[in-house]
Design a protein around this motif. Structure first.
Motif, short mmCIF file in Angstrom:
data_model
loop_
_atom_site.label_atom_id
_atom_site.label_comp_id
_atom_site.label_asym_id
_atom_site.label_seq_id
_atom_site.Cartn_x
_atom_site.Cartn_y
_atom_site.Cartn_z
N LEU A 30 35.05 30.31 36.46
CA LEU A 30 35.80 31.79 36.60
C LEU A 30 37.34 31.79 36.55
O LEU A 30 37.64 32.65 35.68
N GLU A 31 37.94 30.94 36.96
CA GLU A 31 39.35 30.96 36.86
C GLU A 31 40.00 31.16 35.56
O GLU A 31 40.65 31.98 35.39
N PRO A 32 39.61 30.25 34.58
CA PRO A 32 40.09 30.53 33.21
C PRO A 32 39.69 31.89 32.49
O PRO A 32 40.56 32.36 31.69
N VAL A 33 38.64 32.08 32.83
CA VAL A 33 38.16 33.49 32.06
C VAL A 33 38.77 34.56 32.71
O VAL A 33 39.34 35.42 32.12
N ILE A 34 38.89 34.67 34.09
CA ILE A 34 39.71 35.66 34.61
C ILE A 34 41.03 35.64 34.46
O ILE A 34 41.74 36.78 33.70
N ARG A 35 41.81 34.52 34.05
CA ARG A 35 43.26 34.55 33.80
C ARG A 35 43.41 34.78 32.36
O ARG A 35 44.62 35.30 31.76
N ALA A 36 42.56 34.47 31.54
CA ALA A 36 42.67 34.76 30.03
C ALA A 36 42.59 36.41 29.89
O ALA A 36 43.19 37.05 28.93
N GLY A 37 41.83 37.12 30.73
CA GLY A 37 41.81 38.39 30.87
C GLY A 37 41.30 39.33 29.29
O GLY A 37 41.68 40.15 29.09
N GLU A 38 40.30 38.42 28.82
CA GLU A 38 39.82 38.89 27.50
C GLU A 38 38.36 39.38 27.58
O GLU A 38 38.03 39.98 26.68
N THR A 39 37.76 39.19 28.80
CA THR A 39 36.16 39.48 28.70
C THR A 39 35.89 40.12 30.00
O THR A 39 34.75 40.66 30.03
N PHE A 40 36.70 39.96 30.93
CA PHE A 40 36.19 40.58 32.24
C PHE A 40 37.18 41.67 32.96
O PHE A 40 38.45 41.29 32.38
N THR A 41 36.90 42.63 33.70
CA THR A 41 37.84 43.58 33.96
C THR A 41 38.64 43.35 35.40
O THR A 41 39.03 44.15 35.70
N TRP A 42 38.70 42.10 35.84
CA TRP A 42 39.19 41.72 36.72
C TRP A 42 40.46 41.47 36.66
O TRP A 42 41.02 41.14 35.48
N ASP A 43 41.55 41.67 37.55
CA ASP A 43 42.63 41.48 37.56
C ASP A 43 42.88 40.17 37.43
O ASP A 43 42.71 39.20 37.91
N ARG A 44 44.10 39.92 36.35
CA ARG A 44 44.38 38.34 35.92
C ARG A 44 44.79 37.66 36.84
O ARG A 44 44.76 36.38 36.88
N ASP A 45 45.49 38.06 37.94
CA ASP A 45 45.98 37.45 39.02
C ASP A 45 45.13 37.32 40.38
O ASP A 45 45.58 36.85 41.22
N THR A 46 43.72 37.51 40.07
CA THR A 46 42.63 37.29 41.21
C THR A 46 42.89 36.14 41.90
O THR A 46 42.73 35.23 41.30
N ALA A 47 43.04 35.97 43.19
CA ALA A 47 43.13 35.01 43.95
C ALA A 47 41.64 34.45 44.09
O ALA A 47 40.72 35.12 44.22
N GLU A 48 41.88 33.02 44.62
CA GLU A 48 40.48 32.31 44.56
C GLU A 48 39.56 32.86 45.62
O GLU A 48 38.42 33.20 45.44
N ASP A 49 40.23 33.29 47.04
CA ASP A 49 39.44 33.80 47.95
C ASP A 49 38.70 35.07 47.59
O ASP A 49 37.53 35.41 47.90
N GLU A 50 39.47 35.75 46.89
CA GLU A 50 39.00 37.23 46.52
C GLU A 50 37.97 36.94 45.60
O GLU A 50 36.91 37.57 45.69
N ALA A 51 38.04 36.29 44.62
CA ALA A 51 36.99 35.87 43.43
C ALA A 51 35.64 35.47 44.16
O ALA A 51 34.57 35.83 43.93
N ARG A 52 35.81 34.59 45.09
CA ARG A 52 34.53 33.99 45.92
C ARG A 52 33.83 35.05 46.53
O ARG A 52 32.74 35.35 46.50
N GLY A 53 34.59 36.03 47.24
CA GLY A 53 33.85 37.27 47.94
C GLY A 53 33.33 38.20 46.95
O GLY A 53 32.39 38.83 47.28
N ARG A 54 33.89 38.29 45.89
CA ARG A 54 33.40 39.27 44.63
C ARG A 54 32.35 38.55 44.15
O ARG A 54 31.27 39.28 43.71
N TRP A 55 32.32 37.52 43.86
CA TRP A 55 31.18 36.54 42.94
C TRP A 55 29.96 36.32 43.74
O TRP A 55 28.94 36.47 43.29
N PHE A 56 30.15 35.75 45.19
CA PHE A 56 28.93 35.61 45.86
C PHE A 56 28.22 36.80 46.41
O PHE A 56 28.94 37.69 46.98
N LYS A 57 26.91 37.02 46.12
CA LYS A 57 26.24 38.31 46.51
C LYS A 57 25.29 38.07 47.44
O LYS A 57 24.58 37.03 47.78
N GLN A 58 25.01 39.27 48.22
CA GLN A 58 23.93 39.30 49.21
C GLN A 58 22.70 40.01 48.65
O GLN A 58 22.80 40.73 47.85
#
Length: 186
Positions: A30-58
């Motif tokens: 996830l991190e390099p994809v997010i940081r590249a900012g080319e294919t996902f609408t996430w903020d490029r500086d998304t922190a790891e803990d925020e990414a984990r909370g967003r990616w793991f689903k119930q």
């Protein structure tokens, strides 16, 4: 849902639900994809803990991973060990309430696995898991139009572009490009 695909020995992976201990391997994708900012609408500086909370689903959502079943010397992956995370995906209701019968999903694949059909395999897994969870359709809200490989892959999986929002995504190299809304029935 506790679906697992049969190991694809030709491709060298199996897809299963993600476990908490998979996070380091997921974040490495996830991190390099997010940081590249080319294919996902996430903020490029998304922190790891925020990414984990967003990616793991119930439930009824699910987070899943493609896991190597062993090295694939023929493909130049002699350092790929069994259990390595090769790609990941997540699915969840696209909306709440009256719209909760439509799923949404996202996928990320390790760059070394690009072009091997892994994203399509993750998508196929998510379509089956969504169907099993009672969803009636799947919608992608923001497929970056310049990500032509993904657009072609999703079209080949039965998705159609319902609309393109012009200049809705600020690509770091291409500037403002469109975002596709894609859909298919399950």
């Amino acid at each position: 849902m506790s679906a697992t695909t049969e190991p694809d020995t030709a491709a060298g992976w199996t897809i299963r639900e993600a476990r908490p201990e998979d996070w380091p391997g997921i974040w490495a994708i996830l991190e390099p994809v997010i940081r590249a900012g080319e294919t996902f609408t996430w903020d490029r500086d998304t922190a790891e803990d925020e990414a984990r909370g967003r990616w793991f689903k119930q439930a009824p959502g699910q987070t899943f991973v493609a896991v190597a079943i062993g090295p694939d010397d023929s493909a130049g992956d002699s350092d790929r060990t069994a259990g390595a995370i090769l790609g990941t995906g997540e699915l969840h209701p696209n909306q709440g309430g009256g719209g909760s019968h439509v799923a949404n999903a996202g996928y990320m694949v390790h760059p070394a696995q690009a072009g091997r059909g892994l994203a399509r395999a993750l998508c196929a897994y998510s379509l089956d898991a969504a169907r099993d969870a009672g969803f009636r359709a799947m919608q992608f809200n923001a497929v970056v139009a310049s990500n032509t490989r993904a657009v072609a892959a999703w079209k080949s999986m039965g998705f159609e572009v319902l609309a393109t929002i012009p200049e809705a995504f600020n690509h770091p190299e291409l500037g403002y490009v469109g975002l596709h809304v894609m859909y298919r029935k399950l």
